[in-house]
Scaffold this active site. Structure first.
Site, PDB file in Angstrom:
ATOM      1  N   SER A   1      14.356 -22.743 -18.965  1.00  0.00           N
ATOM      2  CA  SER A   1      15.273 -23.617 -19.700  1.00  0.00           C
ATOM      3  C   SER A   1      16.711 -22.819 -19.941  1.00  0.00           C
ATOM      4  O   SER A   1      17.013 -21.897 -19.649  1.00  0.00           O
ATOM      5  CB  SER A   1      14.992 -23.413 -21.354  1.00  0.00           C
ATOM      6  OG  SER A   1      15.890 -23.730 -22.201  1.00  0.00           O
ATOM      7  N   SER A   2      17.808 -23.595 -20.227  1.00  0.00           N
ATOM      8  CA  SER A   2      19.256 -23.055 -20.456  1.00  0.00           C
ATOM      9  C   SER A   2      19.217 -22.032 -21.567  1.00  0.00           C
ATOM     10  O   SER A   2      20.328 -21.454 -21.482  1.00  0.00           O
ATOM     11  CB  SER A   2      20.048 -24.328 -20.818  1.00  0.00           C
ATOM     12  OG  SER A   2      19.945 -25.173 -21.828  1.00  0.00           O
ATOM     13  N   CYS A   3      18.313 -22.328 -22.487  1.00  0.00           N
ATOM     14  CA  CYS A   3      18.491 -21.011 -23.385  1.00  0.00           C
ATOM     15  C   CYS A   3      18.170 -19.536 -23.030  1.00  0.00           C
ATOM     16  O   CYS A   3      18.322 -18.775 -23.876  1.00  0.00           O
ATOM     17  CB  CYS A   3      17.716 -21.366 -24.597  1.00  0.00           C
ATOM     18  SG  CYS A   3      15.795 -21.387 -24.349  1.00  0.00           S
TER      19      CYS A   3
ATOM     20  N   TYR B   1      11.340 -18.053 -27.224  1.00  0.00           N
ATOM     21  CA  TYR B   1      11.205 -18.771 -26.128  1.00  0.00           C
ATOM     22  C   TYR B   1      12.221 -18.418 -25.018  1.00  0.00           C
ATOM     23  O   TYR B   1      11.626 -18.568 -23.620  1.00  0.00           O
ATOM     24  CB  TYR B   1      11.898 -20.231 -26.435  1.00  0.00           C
ATOM     25  CG  TYR B   1      11.413 -21.410 -25.561  1.00  0.00           C
ATOM     26  CD1 TYR B   1      10.105 -21.733 -25.146  1.00  0.00           C
ATOM     27  CD2 TYR B   1      12.636 -22.142 -24.911  1.00  0.00           C
ATOM     28  CE1 TYR B   1      10.015 -23.051 -24.308  1.00  0.00           C
ATOM     29  CE2 TYR B   1      12.309 -23.109 -23.907  1.00  0.00           C
ATOM     30  CZ  TYR B   1      11.167 -23.502 -23.708  1.00  0.00           C
ATOM     31  OH  TYR B   1      10.864 -24.493 -22.751  1.00  0.00           O
TER      32      TYR B   1
ATOM     33  N   LYS C   1      10.494 -17.427 -21.142  1.00  0.00           N
ATOM     34  CA  LYS C   1      11.237 -17.952 -19.827  1.00  0.00           C
ATOM     35  C   LYS C   1      11.599 -16.875 -18.896  1.00  0.00           C
ATOM     36  O   LYS C   1      11.613 -17.112 -17.547  1.00  0.00           O
ATOM     37  CB  LYS C   1      12.154 -19.178 -20.326  1.00  0.00           C
ATOM     38  CG  LYS C   1      11.435 -20.394 -20.952  1.00  0.00           C
ATOM     39  CD  LYS C   1      10.350 -21.281 -20.150  1.00  0.00           C
ATOM     40  CE  LYS C   1       9.902 -22.289 -20.523  1.00  0.00           C
ATOM     41  NZ  LYS C   1       8.503 -22.709 -19.583  1.00  0.00           N
TER      42      LYS C   1
ATOM     43  N   HIS D   1      13.494 -32.178 -30.339  1.00  0.00           N
ATOM     44  CA  HIS D   1      15.102 -31.881 -30.148  1.00  0.00           C
ATOM     45  C   HIS D   1      16.042 -33.083 -30.521  1.00  0.00           C
ATOM     46  O   HIS D   1      15.270 -33.943 -30.924  1.00  0.00           O
ATOM     47  CB  HIS D   1      15.084 -31.811 -28.307  1.00  0.00           C
ATOM     48  CG  HIS D   1      14.497 -30.841 -27.699  1.00  0.00           C
ATOM     49  ND1 HIS D   1      13.156 -30.760 -27.203  1.00  0.00           N
ATOM     50  CD2 HIS D   1      14.743 -29.471 -27.589  1.00  0.00           C
ATOM     51  CE1 HIS D   1      12.585 -29.623 -26.767  1.00  0.00           C
ATOM     52  NE2 HIS D   1      13.848 -28.520 -27.127  1.00  0.00           N
TER      53      HIS D   1
HETATM   54  O1  GFB Z   1      18.217 -29.988 -29.602  1.00  0.00           O
HETATM   55  P1  GFB Z   1      17.942 -28.957 -30.584  1.00  0.00           P
HETATM   56  O2  GFB Z   1      16.952 -29.181 -31.261  1.00  0.00           O
HETATM   57  O3  GFB Z   1      17.853 -27.624 -29.779  1.00  0.00           O
HETATM   58  O4  GFB Z   1      19.425 -29.094 -31.190  1.00  0.00           O
HETATM   59  P2  GFB Z   1      19.146 -26.469 -29.102  1.00  0.00           P
HETATM   60  C1  GFB Z   1      20.590 -29.154 -30.811  1.00  0.00           C
HETATM   61  C2  GFB Z   1      21.603 -29.176 -31.614  1.00  0.00           C
HETATM   62  O5  GFB Z   1      21.415 -30.386 -32.423  1.00  0.00           O
HETATM   63  C3  GFB Z   1      21.780 -28.137 -32.879  1.00  0.00           C
HETATM   64  C4  GFB Z   1      21.710 -30.289 -33.981  1.00  0.00           C
HETATM   65  O6  GFB Z   1      23.042 -27.926 -33.077  1.00  0.00           O
HETATM   66  C5  GFB Z   1      21.170 -28.907 -33.862  1.00  0.00           C
HETATM   67  O7  GFB Z   1      21.663 -28.237 -35.181  1.00  0.00           O
HETATM   68  N1  GFB Z   1      21.025 -31.347 -34.505  1.00  0.00           N
HETATM   69  C6  GFB Z   1      21.496 -32.586 -35.369  1.00  0.00           C
HETATM   70  C7  GFB Z   1      19.696 -31.757 -34.581  1.00  0.00           C
HETATM   71  N2  GFB Z   1      20.777 -33.253 -35.922  1.00  0.00           N
HETATM   72  C8  GFB Z   1      19.214 -32.728 -35.422  1.00  0.00           C
HETATM   73  C9  GFB Z   1      18.087 -33.052 -35.720  1.00  0.00           C
HETATM   74  O8  GFB Z   1      17.882 -34.158 -36.358  1.00  0.00           O
HETATM   75  N3  GFB Z   1      17.104 -32.555 -35.104  1.00  0.00           N
HETATM   76  C10 GFB Z   1      17.287 -31.516 -33.917  1.00  0.00           C
HETATM   77  N4  GFB Z   1      16.442 -30.913 -33.262  1.00  0.00           N
HETATM   78  N5  GFB Z   1      18.574 -31.048 -33.819  1.00  0.00           N
HETATM   79  C11 GFB Z   1      16.777 -25.815 -27.857  1.00  0.00           C
HETATM   80  C12 GFB Z   1      16.151 -24.640 -28.195  1.00  0.00           C
HETATM   81  O9  GFB Z   1      17.814 -25.818 -28.445  1.00  0.00           O
HETATM   82  O10 GFB Z   1      16.880 -26.414 -26.791  1.00  0.00           O
HETATM   83  C13 GFB Z   1      14.868 -24.501 -27.195  1.00  0.00           C
HETATM   84  O11 GFB Z   1      15.745 -24.297 -29.388  1.00  0.00           O
HETATM   85  C14 GFB Z   1      15.170 -24.997 -25.763  1.00  0.00           C
HETATM   86  O12 GFB Z   1      14.399 -23.364 -26.921  1.00  0.00           O
HETATM   87  C15 GFB Z   1      15.997 -26.524 -25.874  1.00  0.00           C
HETATM   88  O13 GFB Z   1      15.834 -24.244 -25.096  1.00  0.00           O
HETATM   89  C16 GFB Z   1      16.387 -26.957 -24.635  1.00  0.00           C
HETATM   90  O14 GFB Z   1      19.637 -27.211 -28.120  1.00  0.00           O
HETATM   91  O15 GFB Z   1      19.681 -26.056 -29.993  1.00  0.00           O
END
Ligand code: GFB
Length: 320
Positions: free
Chosen positions: A110-112, A139, A143, A182
């Site tokens: 993952s990119s994280c 996570y 990875k 996500h």
């Molecule tokens: O996709 P996401 O949950 O994960 O959130 P990450 C990306 C951004 O979208 C964050 C915002 O800044 C969230 O605050 N966001 C806005 C939301 N509204 C929403 C919503 O309704 N739901 C969610 N989920 N986010 C993940 C990692 O990071 O990326 C994992 O936690 C993994 O480990 C994955 O690497 C690819 O991009 O921040």
């Protein structure tokens, strides 16, 4: 260096997940035998079960797409699950594959894995050069261990085990549960429900300022098959679109595709996460691969998948 998949027995570990199912779909055009096993038959956290199954199934090649995944809130809420489950699953599948004489293995990360403040676009060599983003460091550590495990088997035993690091993925088979998903599926569902209810506003988490890169899962699957065939080296390879946009811009785009015309409000109690994680696409592009699905087109097809399939699953789960 090329690895011919023709006639090979190829195990997709994690074939029920969004990425694994996309890889299994993509492999249909490769004249290989696709092997899968359900969780009810083999728990990938059970080392003995995994070793026994691999010995019987005799895969030549393996895609390690099995993982516990989730969005920013799930990662931040269940650190033990995200670290332990992912460490154990990848260790069992990679070690089991080595023992069974697997010729080629591709591990998906993952990119994280990259430092929170890595220079952008993030090149592969930025790994382990700084502190991780706290919301998903658990996570990320798992990875990173997976990448290192592949490198260790290559160094100690000459195993042809490689790693691919996809950016934020979306597409058919995504998780639309608002607490664990996500951002992409969350926004598609929120926009659809807001439109259906006639809401005035849609709520996004955080400031909307973080920048994210998105890739359709079918493009990711195609890149993984491409790497399995043509890449054979120690260093992992970024798999992305090479472009990013802010969460607010993404929200506007999703609302446009879904047809929600109301306003956007922010829930600032939710985390933003890493400010930006645009990965350099140079290394993968240099191997001759590029993505085919543009973001708007991908969002449109994901929304259609949600309407045709995702909503039914949701209704069954909630009993509506
Ligand atoms: O996709 P996401 O949950 O994960 O959130 P990450 C990306 C951004 O979208 C964050 C915002 O800044 C969230 O605050 N966001 C806005 C939301 N509204 C929403 C919503 O309704 N739901 C969610 N989920 N986010 C993940 C990692 O990071 O990326 C994992 O936690 C993994 O480990 C994955 O690497 C690819 O991009 O921040």
């Amino acid at each position: 260096m090329s690895y011919d998949l023709k006639g090979k027995r190829v195990w997709v570990a994690g074939h029920r997940g969004m990425v694994g199912s996309a890889i299994a779909r993509r492999l249909k055009s490769e004249s290989c035998v696709v092997l899968t096993v359900d969780r009810s038959d083999v728990d990938l956290k059970d080392q003995t079960a995994v070793r026994t199954w691999i010995t019987k199934a005799r895969p030549d090649a393996v895609f390690v797409a099995a993982a516990k995944v989730g969005g920013i809130l799930a990662n931040d809420t269940y650190p033990a699950d995200f670290l332990y489950d992912n460490l154990v699953i990848e260790a069992n599948v990679i070690e089991g594959s080595f023992r069974a004489g697997v010729e080629k293995l591709l591990f998906l990360g993952s990119s994280c894995i990259y430092p929170k403040f890595a220079p952008q676009p993030i090149v592969e060599s930025a790994l382990l050069t700084g502190d991780l983003e706290p919301t998903n460091e658990w996570y990320a550590i798992a990875k990173i261990a997976g990448i290192k495990l592949c490198q260790a088997y290559r160094k100690q035993h000459g195993a042809d085990f490689i790693s691919a690091m996809p950016t934020n993925l979306y597409g058919p088979g995504d998780n639309f549960d608002l607490n664990s998903s996500h951002v992409m599926p969350a926004l598609i569902r929120k926009a659809h429900e807001a439109k259906t209810r006639g809401d005035k506003d849609l709520t996004v988490w955080g400031t909307g300022k973080p920048l994210r890169e998105f890739l359709h899962v079918d493009d990711c699957a195609d890149a993984c098959v491409h790497l399995m065939k043509c890449y054979s080296d120690v260093e992992h390879v970024n798999v992305g679109s090479g472009e990013d946009l802010s969460i607010l811009e993404l929200t506007r785009l999703v609302c446009e595709v879904v047809g929600f015309k109301g306003g956007i409000v922010h829930d600032l109690t939710k985390p933003d996460g890493t400010p930006r994680k645009l990965m350099s696409a140079a290394k993968l592009r240099s191997t001759g691969w590029r993505p085919l699905i543009a973001l708007e087109e991908g969002i449109r097809s994901s929304y259609n998948w949600y309407l045709e399939t995702g909503l039914q699953t949701q209704r069954v789960q909630t009993g509506d």
